[in-house]
Each structure stands twice: as C-alpha cells, then as structure tokens.
Design a protein around this motif. Structure first.
Motif, short mmCIF file in Angstrom:
data_model
loop_
_atom_site.label_atom_id
_atom_site.label_comp_id
_atom_site.label_asym_id
_atom_site.label_seq_id
_atom_site.Cartn_x
_atom_site.Cartn_y
_atom_site.Cartn_z
N LEU A 35 99.67 64.38 42.83
CA LEU A 35 100.06 64.17 41.43
C LEU A 35 99.47 62.88 40.89
CD1 LEU A 35 103.75 65.38 41.30
CD2 LEU A 35 101.85 66.26 39.99
N VAL A 36 99.45 61.82 41.72
CA VAL A 36 98.88 60.56 41.26
C VAL A 36 97.39 60.75 40.95
CG1 VAL A 36 98.33 58.19 41.91
CG2 VAL A 36 100.54 59.15 42.48
N ALA A 37 96.68 61.39 41.91
CA ALA A 37 95.25 61.60 41.70
C ALA A 37 95.01 62.50 40.49
CB ALA A 37 94.65 62.25 42.96
N TYR A 38 95.84 63.55 40.37
CA TYR A 38 95.71 64.51 39.27
C TYR A 38 95.93 63.82 37.93
CZ TYR A 38 97.01 68.44 36.30
OH TYR A 38 97.09 69.33 35.26
N CYS A 39 96.91 62.92 37.89
CA CYS A 39 97.20 62.18 36.66
C CYS A 39 95.97 61.43 36.20
CB CYS A 39 98.37 61.23 36.92
SG CYS A 39 98.63 60.01 35.66
N LEU A 40 95.35 60.69 37.13
CA LEU A 40 94.17 59.88 36.76
C LEU A 40 93.02 60.77 36.28
CD1 LEU A 40 94.22 57.40 39.73
CD2 LEU A 40 94.75 56.87 37.35
N MET A 41 92.67 61.77 37.09
CA MET A 41 91.46 62.52 36.76
C MET A 41 91.67 63.44 35.58
SD MET A 41 91.42 64.56 40.31
CE MET A 41 92.56 65.85 40.77
#
Lengths: 493, 103, 165
Positions: free
Chosen positions: A343-349
């Motif tokens: 979720l953290v990675a998804y939020c950024l990208m």
C-alpha cells in the motif's frame, strides 16, 4: 467528564485535530473569503494532517478498544491513520497545482478532503458495525459530492451520479447484511459476532454466508474489487484528476483495512502470534483467493484495449486491488505485512502516475494516449518520473512495486495449496506490462505532429521528483518500512 | 407480540420491501425513482433491524436505525443536488440517456 | 386482534411500496412512498418502538420525501419510457421474488437468541443511550452533516468562472 471519557478523547486526538482544522477552514472562509485565492487552504490542510500524524504517533502505544468498544486503537489502525493523513496531504498539494478545480472551490475541496479522511480513519479502526457504517457513509457520500465538483461538464456529473446511485445501492445492501447478521447473532460488535459464529457452527443457516457476502460487497465497492468494480473507470475518467488521484488511493486503503479487520475479527479466530484461522464452515482463504484472481484478471484484461490513460490507470488500480488481496489469503502476518508495504509503494507510484496525467490534461486538454506522444523528449522531468511510476506499477526489479509484489507472492507461497494463485498473479503482471508499455512507447518512441511546449510549475517539478525518489529508494532500502509494517501487524487487536 | 407468526410476518414484509426496492432499482429509468427505490430498500432494512432489536431486547438495532435514517437524509440531499446539476445540462433525468462515459 | 391489524398494515405498506416502483409518474411514486412510510410507522408502533415511528414520520416523510417532491416539481417529470425493456423487468422481478422467498425460509429457520428477553425500549432509555453510549457516533454525525451541507452548497452554487465545456 469522567476519567474514562478523557482517555477516550485522548486516544481520538488525531481525528479531533482534523475536526479542529476543519472548523478553522470553515470559519476563516466565512469571515475572510479572499483567503481562498491564496495558499491558506493548502497550508491549513497540510498543517492539520501533520499535526494529526504527530498526534497518532503520540497515542500509538496501547492496544485497546475505546468509546464502548466501538473503535480500536492498535498499531495496525495507527499505521493506516498515518497513511491516510499523509495521502490526504499529498492529494491536497496535487489539487492545489491543478487547473481543473476552480480556485473558488478550493475551500470546499479542503473541507471535504478533511472530512473524508476522518471517515477513512473510522473505517480502518472500526470494531463495531455502527462505526463501520458511519465511516463508510461519511467517506462515500462526501466522495459523491467531491466527484460532482466537475459540475459544468456533462461527464463529471454523469460520473458522479453513477457513483452515487451504485454507491447508495451497495451501502443499502451492506446494511441489509448488517441487519441479517444482527438478527442472527444479536450483536453488532465484531468480536461478539465472531464468538457467536464460532460457538454456533453446527446448523448455521446459509443466510449467514449470504449476509457476509453482502457486507463484503459493501466494502468491495470502496476498494473496487470484483463484483463491485464496474464504476471505477467511468468515475475516474469523468471526474477531475486530483479527485481521481485521491479516490484511487485513500478509500481503497481504508476499504482494505476494514475488510481485514472485519473478516479477521468476526469470521476468524486468532490461533497464535499473527496467525488466524477462519471459523468452521467458512473457508476464507479460498474465497479471498478466488476474488483476488478474478479482480486482477478483470482489471488487466479490460485495460488492454483502452486508449484513455486515465481509464488505463483506473483498470490498473482494479488489478492492484487484486494483488493486494492476495496478501490476505494466507491469513498470517507475513501476508498482512506485505499488504501494508504494498500500500505504501502503491500510494507513491499511483499518486505520481495520476498526477502526471492530470498535468498533461491541464496543458493539452486531453487524457488520450496521443496527448503523451513525444512527451519524454519535450519534457524530460515529466517523462522520467512517469517512466519510474510505470516501471514500479509493473513491478520491475529495483523499484518499490517489485519489492511489494515479491513480498505478496512470497507470503502466498507459504500458504499451502495456493501456488496456482501466485503463478496467476505473475502472469497477470506480464499482461500488465503490455498496457503500461503502451504509455511508455507513446512517450518515447512516437513523435507529435505539433510540438506543444510543456510548461511545468516548480511545484509540479518538485512534487513529482519527491514522489519518484522514494519510489526508487523504497525498492533498494526497504528494510525500515517492512519492519514498521510488521510491528503494526503484530499489534493487531 | 413476540409469537412466531408476527416475527414471520415482519420479516416477510421487510424482505418484500427490500425486494421491491431492488426491482425498482433495476426496472426504472428515471433517476429520481431509482433513488426512491433505494429508500424503500433502506426502510425494509430498518424494519428488519427493529424486529431483531425487539426480539432480542438489545438496543443496538434501534440505535443503528436512528443513524441509518439520518445518513439516508444526507445521501438523498447530495444525490438530488447532483441530479439537479445534471438536469441543468441534459434537461432529463432518464438514466438511459447518461451514456457519455463508456469504453 | 393485534395480529389482524399487523397483517392489514403490512399489506397496505407492501401495496404502497409496489405502487412506488410501478407508477409511471414520479409524483405518484413520491406520494406512494409517503403512504408506505406511514404504514411502516404503524408497524414500528406495533413493534413497541414509538420513537422510531415518530422519527420515521418526521424525518422520512417530512424531510426526505418532501425533498423528492420538490425536485420532481423542479424537473418537469417526463412520463415517456418509464421502464427499461420488459425482458429485463420480468427476469429481475422473478429473481427478486425467488431470492426473497428463499431468504424468508432461511431466516425463520435461524431465529436469533433472546439476549435479555423481548422488551420494549422506552423513549427515556433511547435518550439515555443516545447521550451516553452512543454520544460519540452522534457527534461524528454532526460533523458529517455540517460538511455535507457545505458539499451540497458547493454543488448547487452558480459559479462566475467560465465552464470548461
């Protein structure tokens, strides 16, 4: 005021901070309307979110429920609180630089953003169906209004009425599920429901499964998982880009948190440190695996034929929900940790990719693939950042999306009998490479007939670079975030 | 009032109302009537909750109904607001004419 | 005796409910909706929940349906083509009927536990609960309603800026 009430209010401090800034914005806008043309609304939101994050860090020690057991305070919930506040702050910045939102509507946008974030936080922490209902409705009804901010355009209004009608239906069906569960178990508390369902496993009527399916449907509408995914592309395409940016991250994460909390508490029992088993007569892993597989298949297959970049990203966000749900299949801590990291990675990208689309459509008035032609050469910053986000969304090594997927697949392999889902997920990632590379191809290998200079604001440049750097860095130095996520999962109530 | 037949009847009425709401949602083209059908559905749910609360003697169901009614009012207000905006552009509330977004 | 009244009110509610979805004109639908809400209020009284019955009449009939009627009046209801095509209608009606019938059978089989035994909730008890245990969600609802008013204003206001399309 009793001492118990004081403790309760202290634990609720982050949301109270949000309310305070909401009121500040509201009053200042009424008294000094000229302020809405300035940076003021943005500053209030970002400062408010910052303060809320600080308050969350302050309460993030105990593990308990409060307000008569209606809401939980644990590491898991606090992780999501921080996630929502940060997402909302980034989205406020995205909205500030956008030309699609009228400058006079900035305060309203800010108010809605603050209140939706409030609702998301309730969704993620609810331990009582009433809290879940209020959280979901606060988030969704205000989202309908937010989607309707593009009110002069036919498409914007159409998107928002579709969103509203299907949203109202799905929430109606969801409380139908609540009422059936309440009629059967006599309680609205997750833990009580779980106890009753475990104790009365024999001769349980089929209607309970039907009710659980309805509740899943209500939450699935927020995360746009199968079978309630169909609204996503229409709404994202029709509404303004900053709003679509927020919808594609905030409510999805909240829905995932609510799903995890509801099904792990009400339909499963904790059998060890970070291990859950579903209640007898209900195979949660199989159900989740099927849903995850269908969701990612639908998202990826529908994205192939699209030419509108916002629609492609909308379908890709459906597919990503499929990947995220894979983490729940094993029902143990590695899977949940993987979900949080992803979720953290998804939020950024994802915010980054949507932001680029928003900037392009501001300048060229089009979100079609043709608007991206030659963009990699005419505007290197935009091109490189978009390439980073797309590589990460595909899951190419060295980017954070890869680590996220790697963790999800790794957790899946630990659960016996789900090798097929892991293979299916990898195949889906390969399919997704096709449509992401279509955008890359348009940016770098196709020439535009008339070259339009892309003037980027300094805000855009700085913001995109600040999103692209962690997308790469998280792919190389992922340790601290994983540790943080693991700690959060272990203190799950 | 807590004998079997009244429980049965209340549940029958509630489920029939929910079913009517679903059918109305599916067959009607006018967006306003679609919203009314959803209201009908919510009322069926409320009846089911009140019946369960009455039967089990717990207060949670009654309270949930109070909140559902309040939130439904908000939902309708927002929905009709958006519908009026759409009507200003399209001059119709027929959902079959809303076909801009497809693909 | 009460059973007779109960059944009569129930049938009345269902008839009004069906007329909501069958009437071609939205105005008639709205008025049928009002009548069915009155029927439901009667049922709530028979289920010993007078508070909910009052709320039902005041909020649902007095606020929500009036809003509906108001918007219908503003919009000049066109009665041509009220329904989708008939195959769709028959299939959906059949499905809804079958599912409802099945559910009814399933529901009465799994009758819930009587935790404290059936007892009516008096107005005083409702008020006490609303200001003690349920005070917190009540307050959240107030924030939600305030922001919702702002949202509806933002949707409805006439802007001086030029439209995009």
């Amino acid at each position: 005021m009793t001492p118990e009430m004081m403790t309760n209010l202290k634990l609720f401090a982050p949301e109270i901070a949000l309310t305070f800034f909401l009121c500040t914005l509201f009053v200042y806008d009424a008294v000094l309307p000229s302020l809405r043309k300035t940076l003021f609304p943005l500053i209030v939101i970002v400062f408010g979110m910052g303060l809320a994050i600080w308050a969350t860090a302050d309460v993030a020690t105990g593990v308990q429920t409060y307000f008569s057991g209606m809401i939980a305070n644990d590491g898991f919930g606090n992780f999501f609180r921080i996630f929502f506040f940060a997402t909302a702050a980034i989205c406020a910045i995205v909205a500030y630089g956008s030309k699609e939102l009228e400058t006079s509507g900035r305060t309203e946008f800010g108010l809605l953003l603050l209140c939706i974030t409030f609702g998301l936080s309730l969704m993620a922490n609810a331990t009582h169906l009433l809290t879940l209902y209020i959280g979901i409705e606060t988030a969704s009804i205000l989202s309908f209004a937010m989607a309707g901010f593009a009110r002069h355009t036919l498409r914007g209004n159409e998107a928002s009425i579709k969103y509203l009608i299907f949203g109202a239906l799905s929430s109606g069906l969801m409380i139908y599920g609540f009422s059936l569960i309440y009629g059967y178990t006599g309680s609205l508390q997750y833990a009580e429901i779980g106890k009753y369902l475990t104790a009365h496993a024999d001769g349980r009527p089929l209607i309970v499964l039907f009710a659980l399916f309805l509740i899943y449907g209500g939450i699935a509408y927020k995360i746009s998982a199968f079978p309630m995914h169909f609204w996503t592309p229409d709404v994202y395409e029709g509404t303004t880009s900053p709003v679509a940016t927020f919808f594609s991250v905030g409510p999805k994460a909240a829905g995932v948190a609510a799903l995890i909390r509801f099904f792990l508490t009400a339909c499963a029992t904790k059998t060890g440190e970070g291990v859950w088993t579903s209640i007898p007569g209900l195979s949660l892993p199989n159900a989740v695996a099927m849903i995850a597989a269908v969701t990612m298949l639908i998202g990826n297959l529908s994205a192939i034929g699209q030419t509108n970049v916002k629609r492609i990203l909308a379908y890709s966000s459906i597919a990503h929900v499929g990947y995220i749900l894979m983490g729940l299949v094993g029902m143990e801590k590695t899977g949940l940790t993987a979900i949080l990291f992803y979720l953290v990675a998804y939020c950024l990208m994802n915010i980054g990719a949507f932001w680029v689309v928003g900037i392009v459509s501001d300048i060229k008035k089009s979100e079609d693939l043709s608007a991206f032609r030659g963009m990699g050469w005419s505007s290197p910053t935009l091109g490189v950042c978009m390439a980073v986000f797309l590589f990460s969304l595909t899951g190419i090594p060295m980017f954070s999306g890869f680590i996220g997927k790697f963790l999800l697949f790794g957790a899946l392999l630990k659960a016996p009998g789900f090798l097929w889902l892991a293979i299916f997920g990898v195949l889906n990632s390969v399919v997704s490479l096709y449509y992401y590379s279509k955008i890359l191809k348009a940016m770098y290998f196709e020439r535009d007939e008339q070259v339009v200079a892309l003037d980027l604001l300094p805000l855009h440049r700085a913001g995109l670079v600040l999103l692209a750097i962690p997308t790469v860095v998280l792919g190389l130095f992922f340790g601290p975030v994983i540790e943080f996520a693991e700690k959060a999962v272990l203190s799950f109530l | 009032m807590s004998n079997f037949s009244s429980v049965y009847w209340t549940q029958f009425i509630a489920i029939a109302l929910i079913g009517l709401g679903m059918v109305g949602f599916l067959i009607r083209r006018n967006a306003i009537v679609v919203l009314m059908s959803i209201e009908l559905m919510l009322n069926g749910v409320n009846l089911l909750l009140i019946e369960a609360a009455h039967r089990s003697g717990s207060a949670d169901g009654t309270m949930l109904v109070v909140f559902i009614i309040t939130i439904a009012a908000g939902e309708v207000a927002v929905g009709l607001g958006i519908l009026l905006n759409l009507y200003r552009i399209k001059h119709s509330s027929d959902t079959e004419l809303y076909k801009e977004l497809q693909g | 005796m009460t059973d007779g009244i109960f059944i009569a009110i129930g049938i009345f509610t269902l008839l009004c409910g069906s007329s909501v979805i069958l009437c071609k004109s939205p105005v008639y639908s709205a008025f049928s909706l009002i009548l069915s809400f009155f029927g439901l209020a009667g049922l709530y009284i028979l289920l010993e929940s007078p508070f909910i019955a009052v709320i039902q009449v005041l909020v649902y009939t007095g606020a929500i349906v009036v809003l509906f009627v108001y918007v219908v009046m503003l919009m000049n209801p066109n009665s041509s083509g009220a329904y989708r095509n008939w195959i769709f209608m028959i299939v959906s009606a059949f499905l809804a009927w079958a599912v409802s019938l099945y559910l009814l059978k399933a529901l009465t089989l799994g009758v819930a536990p009587a935790v404290g035994g059936a007892h009516a909730l008096s107005l005083k008890e409702v008020a006490t609960l609303l200001f003690t245990k349920y005070l917190w969600p009540f307050e959240i609802l107030s924030i939600f309603l305030v922001v919702m008013i702002v949202a509806v204003f933002a949707l409805a206001k006439q802007s001086k800026e030029t439209p995009n399309e």
